[in-house]
Scaffold this motif. Structure first.
Motif, PDB file in Angstrom:
ATOM      1  N   UNK A  28      30.556 -31.448  68.065  1.00 39.47           N
ATOM      2  CA  UNK A  28      30.455 -32.516  67.063  1.00 39.47           C
ATOM      3  C   UNK A  28      30.377 -33.915  67.687  1.00 39.47           C
ATOM      4  N   UNK A  29      29.603 -34.047  68.771  1.00 35.13           N
ATOM      5  CA  UNK A  29      29.334 -35.390  69.282  1.00 35.13           C
ATOM      6  C   UNK A  29      28.461 -36.154  68.294  1.00 35.13           C
ATOM      7  N   UNK A  30      27.727 -35.406  67.457  1.00 36.20           N
ATOM      8  CA  UNK A  30      27.074 -35.997  66.284  1.00 36.20           C
ATOM      9  C   UNK A  30      28.055 -35.788  65.130  1.00 36.20           C
ATOM     10  N   UNK A  31      28.515 -36.835  64.547  1.00 32.19           N
ATOM     11  CA  UNK A  31      29.525 -36.716  63.500  1.00 32.19           C
ATOM     12  C   UNK A  31      28.965 -36.008  62.267  1.00 32.19           C
ATOM     13  N   UNK A  32      29.815 -35.324  61.507  1.00 32.09           N
ATOM     14  CA  UNK A  32      29.353 -34.571  60.330  1.00 32.09           C
ATOM     15  C   UNK A  32      28.510 -35.427  59.389  1.00 32.09           C
ATOM     16  N   UNK A  33      27.318 -34.928  59.071  1.00 29.03           N
ATOM     17  CA  UNK A  33      26.444 -35.643  58.160  1.00 29.03           C
ATOM     18  C   UNK A  33      25.712 -36.826  58.762  1.00 29.03           C
ATOM     19  N   UNK A  34      25.922 -37.085  60.053  1.00 21.53           N
ATOM     20  CA  UNK A  34      25.290 -38.231  60.711  1.00 21.53           C
ATOM     21  C   UNK A  34      23.806 -37.967  60.983  1.00 21.53           C
ATOM     22  N   UNK A  35      22.967 -38.963  60.730  1.00 22.22           N
ATOM     23  CA  UNK A  35      21.546 -38.838  61.038  1.00 22.22           C
ATOM     24  C   UNK A  35      21.352 -38.964  62.539  1.00 22.22           C
ATOM     25  N   UNK A  66      20.753 -30.153  59.855  1.00 24.57           N
ATOM     26  CA  UNK A  66      20.069 -30.056  58.575  1.00 24.57           C
ATOM     27  C   UNK A  66      18.842 -30.959  58.634  1.00 24.57           C
ATOM     28  N   UNK A  67      17.702 -30.399  58.277  1.00 23.50           N
ATOM     29  CA  UNK A  67      16.477 -31.198  58.283  1.00 23.50           C
ATOM     30  C   UNK A  67      16.123 -31.600  56.860  1.00 23.50           C
ATOM     31  N   UNK A  68      15.939 -32.904  56.662  1.00 22.18           N
ATOM     32  CA  UNK A  68      15.545 -33.434  55.351  1.00 22.18           C
ATOM     33  C   UNK A  68      14.136 -33.996  55.494  1.00 22.18           C
ATOM     34  N   UNK A  69      13.154 -33.430  54.805  1.00 21.59           N
ATOM     35  CA  UNK A  69      11.765 -33.913  54.906  1.00 21.59           C
ATOM     36  C   UNK A  69      11.668 -35.417  54.694  1.00 21.59           C
ATOM     37  N   UNK A  70      10.899 -36.060  55.541  1.00 18.10           N
ATOM     38  CA  UNK A  70      10.645 -37.510  55.495  1.00 18.10           C
ATOM     39  C   UNK A  70      11.871 -38.356  55.818  1.00 18.10           C
ATOM     40  N   UNK A  71      12.954 -37.702  56.210  1.00 18.35           N
ATOM     41  CA  UNK A  71      14.158 -38.464  56.557  1.00 18.35           C
ATOM     42  C   UNK A  71      14.685 -38.120  57.939  1.00 18.35           C
ATOM     43  N   UNK A  72      14.519 -36.877  58.350  1.00 15.46           N
ATOM     44  CA  UNK A  72      14.927 -36.515  59.701  1.00 15.46           C
ATOM     45  C   UNK A  72      16.029 -35.474  59.768  1.00 15.46           C
ATOM     46  N   UNK A  73      16.702 -35.427  60.915  1.00 18.01           N
ATOM     47  CA  UNK A  73      17.732 -34.427  61.176  1.00 18.01           C
ATOM     48  C   UNK A  73      19.128 -35.027  60.996  1.00 18.01           C
ATOM     49  N   UNK A  74      19.997 -34.225  60.405  1.00 15.54           N
ATOM     50  CA  UNK A  74      21.378 -34.649  60.182  1.00 15.54           C
ATOM     51  C   UNK A  74      22.327 -33.585  60.735  1.00 15.54           C
ATOM     52  N   UNK A  75      23.421 -34.043  61.321  1.00  9.00           N
ATOM     53  CA  UNK A  75      24.405 -33.113  61.876  1.00  9.00           C
ATOM     54  C   UNK A  75      25.034 -32.265  60.777  1.00  9.00           C
TER      55      UNK A  75
END
Length: 233
Positions: A28-35, A66-75
């Motif tokens: 979790x070096x990328x925080x939960x829900x972080x883009x 988690x990949x969100x179209x047109x927004x990118x990747x989220x932890x």
């Protein structure tokens, strides 16, 4: 020939980037829900955006992103329900690997597998953070070896994937007083059932060993979030 070498180097680069980013995601070096900022991540790793994007796509398939179209990747998120679900799935898979190990493993394979944990138990009890980090690694290795001697590659791969997703929580879980007191004794019982090829008893022991109550899932989640945002106390 040159094209083949370039393709090989490119594949190696993507794999190295994937492993590095996966290691960051596991802890979790990328925080939960972080883009995830692909440009910054690429600069941090000293590579182009292409292998970073390929790595993130793989990690999204693996459940770390988690990949969100047109927004990118989220932890990935961190919730008690998510933690509990991981443990429930792991429990079901490990019950199956135990069952098949009893049916298919040779006596030599069982002896080699049980030796992994018995070597650790000779140094009981572990007290320091380093001790428990090592115990968590060996605990995972022990369970993976049971999966290996089940001689079912699909189950082995599924468990390996789940272990990566739950490794962060597994370390925290093993540091709690309840797990500290029970970890050794539970493994001893599982080993005895495996040696006796007692499937019925072993399946019950695996459930008791891995299952996580709703309350305990909340505690593990709280501790996990505290470490992510404030560091280890």
């Amino acid at each position: 020939m040159v094209a083949i070498k370039k393709k090989s180097r490119s594949a190696d680069s993507v794999e190295k980037v994937y492993e590095k980013v996966k290691g960051l995601a596991i802890d979790y070096h990328f925080r939960p829900g972080e883009r995830v900022n692909e440009v910054e991540l690429a600069a941090q790793l000293g590579v182009s955006r292409t292998p970073v994007r390929e790595a993130l796509n793989r990690l999204a398939k693996d459940g770390f992103m988690n990949f969100v179209p047109n927004r990118g990747f989220y932890s990935r998120d961190l919730t008690p329900e998510g933690v509990r679900e991981l443990y429930e799935v792991r429990m079901v898979i490990e019950q199956s690997t135990f069952r098949f190990a009893c049916l298919r493993a040779t006596d030599e394979e069982i002896a080699a597998t049980t030796a992994i944990w018995e070597e650790v138990s000779q140094h009981r009890p572990a007290q320091t953070e380093q001790d428990w980090a090592k115990i968590a690694e060996i605990d995972e290795r022990f369970h993976m070896e049971i999966a290996r001697i089940s001689h079912n590659s699909r189950l082995y791969e599924m468990l390996d994937s789940l272990n990566s997703l739950s490794r962060f929580f597994r370390r925290i879980d093993l540091e709690t007083p309840v797990r500290r007191n029970n970890a050794y004794d539970e493994h001893v019982e599982i080993i005895a059932a495996l040696r006796q090829r007692d499937i019925e008893k072993g399946v019950v022991l695996i459930e008791q060993h891995i299952s996580l109550s709703a309350g305990h899932a909340v505690e593990v989640t709280k501790e996990g979030l505290a470490r992510i945002y404030f560091g280890k106390p």
